[in-house]
Design a protein around this motif. Structure first.
Motif, PDB file in Angstrom:
ATOM      1  N   ILE A  38       0.882  -1.169   0.000  1.00  0.00           N
ATOM      2  CA  ILE A  38       0.000   0.000   0.000  1.00  0.00           C
ATOM      3  C   ILE A  38       0.915   1.213   0.000  1.00  0.00           C
ATOM      4  O   ILE A  38       1.777   1.356   0.871  1.00  0.00           O
ATOM      5  CB  ILE A  38      -0.931   0.004   1.227  1.00  0.00           C
ATOM      6  N   PHE A  50      -6.523   4.355   2.504  1.00  0.00           N
ATOM      7  CA  PHE A  50      -5.472   3.606   1.821  1.00  0.00           C
ATOM      8  C   PHE A  50      -5.342   4.223   0.437  1.00  0.00           C
ATOM      9  O   PHE A  50      -6.320   4.297  -0.310  1.00  0.00           O
ATOM     10  CB  PHE A  50      -5.828   2.118   1.744  1.00  0.00           C
ATOM     11  N   GLU A  52      -3.499   4.599  -3.282  1.00  0.00           N
ATOM     12  CA  GLU A  52      -2.680   4.092  -4.384  1.00  0.00           C
ATOM     13  C   GLU A  52      -2.200   5.306  -5.167  1.00  0.00           C
ATOM     14  O   GLU A  52      -2.990   6.195  -5.510  1.00  0.00           O
ATOM     15  CB  GLU A  52      -3.510   3.168  -5.285  1.00  0.00           C
ATOM     16  N   MET A  73      -7.194  -4.063  -7.195  1.00  0.00           N
ATOM     17  CA  MET A  73      -8.162  -3.735  -6.151  1.00  0.00           C
ATOM     18  C   MET A  73      -8.222  -4.842  -5.110  1.00  0.00           C
ATOM     19  O   MET A  73      -8.218  -4.573  -3.906  1.00  0.00           O
ATOM     20  CB  MET A  73      -9.553  -3.533  -6.760  1.00  0.00           C
ATOM     21  N   LEU A  76      -5.155  -4.695  -2.894  1.00  0.00           N
ATOM     22  CA  LEU A  76      -5.207  -3.572  -1.958  1.00  0.00           C
ATOM     23  C   LEU A  76      -6.209  -3.832  -0.837  1.00  0.00           C
ATOM     24  O   LEU A  76      -5.933  -3.518   0.332  1.00  0.00           O
ATOM     25  CB  LEU A  76      -5.545  -2.280  -2.697  1.00  0.00           C
ATOM     26  N   ILE A  77      -7.343  -4.408  -1.183  1.00  0.00           N
ATOM     27  CA  ILE A  77      -8.355  -4.709  -0.168  1.00  0.00           C
ATOM     28  C   ILE A  77      -7.826  -5.756   0.803  1.00  0.00           C
ATOM     29  O   ILE A  77      -7.998  -5.632   2.021  1.00  0.00           O
ATOM     30  CB  ILE A  77      -9.681  -5.150  -0.827  1.00  0.00           C
ATOM     31  N   ALA A  80      -5.248  -4.046   2.993  1.00  0.00           N
ATOM     32  CA  ALA A  80      -5.916  -3.123   3.921  1.00  0.00           C
ATOM     33  C   ALA A  80      -6.588  -3.890   5.055  1.00  0.00           C
ATOM     34  O   ALA A  80      -6.533  -3.475   6.217  1.00  0.00           O
ATOM     35  CB  ALA A  80      -6.937  -2.277   3.166  1.00  0.00           C
ATOM     36  N   ARG A  94     -11.419   3.821   3.537  1.00  0.00           N
ATOM     37  CA  ARG A  94     -11.670   4.356   2.192  1.00  0.00           C
ATOM     38  C   ARG A  94     -10.432   4.099   1.339  1.00  0.00           C
ATOM     39  O   ARG A  94      -9.306   4.121   1.839  1.00  0.00           O
ATOM     40  CB  ARG A  94     -11.945   5.858   2.289  1.00  0.00           C
ATOM     41  N   PHE A  95     -10.653   3.883   0.040  1.00  0.00           N
ATOM     42  CA  PHE A  95      -9.559   3.691  -0.905  1.00  0.00           C
ATOM     43  C   PHE A  95      -9.538   4.871  -1.868  1.00  0.00           C
ATOM     44  O   PHE A  95     -10.524   5.125  -2.569  1.00  0.00           O
ATOM     45  CB  PHE A  95      -9.731   2.388  -1.696  1.00  0.00           C
ATOM     46  N   ASN A 114     -12.412   7.798  -2.597  1.00  0.00           N
ATOM     47  CA  ASN A 114     -13.295   6.646  -2.725  1.00  0.00           C
ATOM     48  C   ASN A 114     -13.269   6.094  -4.153  1.00  0.00           C
ATOM     49  O   ASN A 114     -14.306   5.872  -4.770  1.00  0.00           O
ATOM     50  CB  ASN A 114     -14.718   7.003  -2.287  1.00  0.00           C
ATOM     51  N   ASN A 117     -14.277   0.360  -4.018  1.00  0.00           N
ATOM     52  CA  ASN A 117     -14.540  -0.335  -2.759  1.00  0.00           C
ATOM     53  C   ASN A 117     -14.710  -1.819  -3.050  1.00  0.00           C
ATOM     54  O   ASN A 117     -14.660  -2.241  -4.202  1.00  0.00           O
ATOM     55  CB  ASN A 117     -15.747   0.269  -2.022  1.00  0.00           C
TER      56      ASN A 117
END
Length: 121
Positions: A38, A50, A52, A73, A76-77, A80, A94-95, A114, A117
């Motif tokens: 991240i 988080f 990018e 995605m 990253l999720i 996170a 929130r991303f 955002n 998600n």
């Protein structure tokens, strides 16, 4: 160091400075979970963000937004989720995406809050 690596490092520094100027508290840069990374973990208004960071040269072939694939995605999720568990963070998550475009004289920053998600994948 390859030019794209140098550009990426410059982008991450500029992204961190940008977020700090907007009142974000930066907890980590380049936080790693297994083989996932991240770019920035920050806090703003009781939301754990988080981030990018994608940096491109002006006139590059691919838009920075297009670099966030479904696979990216998911990575990253997953990272996170590990971060929230490891650090026992209670905040909403929130991303965001910071898309930086470097021209010869400036760096333009587009902050997409955002950006995605878990429902997007």
């Amino acid at each position: 160091m390859a030019e794209h690596n140098t550009l990426g490092k410059v982008g991450e520094i500029k992204a961190k400075e940008y977020l700090e100027s907007k009142g974000y508290i930066i907890f980590h840069t380049n936080w790693r979970y297994k083989h996932k990374e991240i770019d920035l973990v920050a806090l703003k208004n009781d939301i754990l963000v988080f981030v990018e960071v994608k940096t491109r040269s002006f006139g590059g072939m691919q838009n920075a937004r297009e670099c966030i694939t479904k696979s990216k995605m998911r990575f990253l999720i997953e990272a996170a989720d590990a971060y929230v568990t490891m650090f026992n963070r209670p905040e909403e998550v929130r991303f965001d995406l910071l898309a930086l475009t470097k021209s010869p004289s400036t760096i333009e920053i587009e902050h997409i809050e955002n950006a995605f998600n878990a429902l997007d994948i």
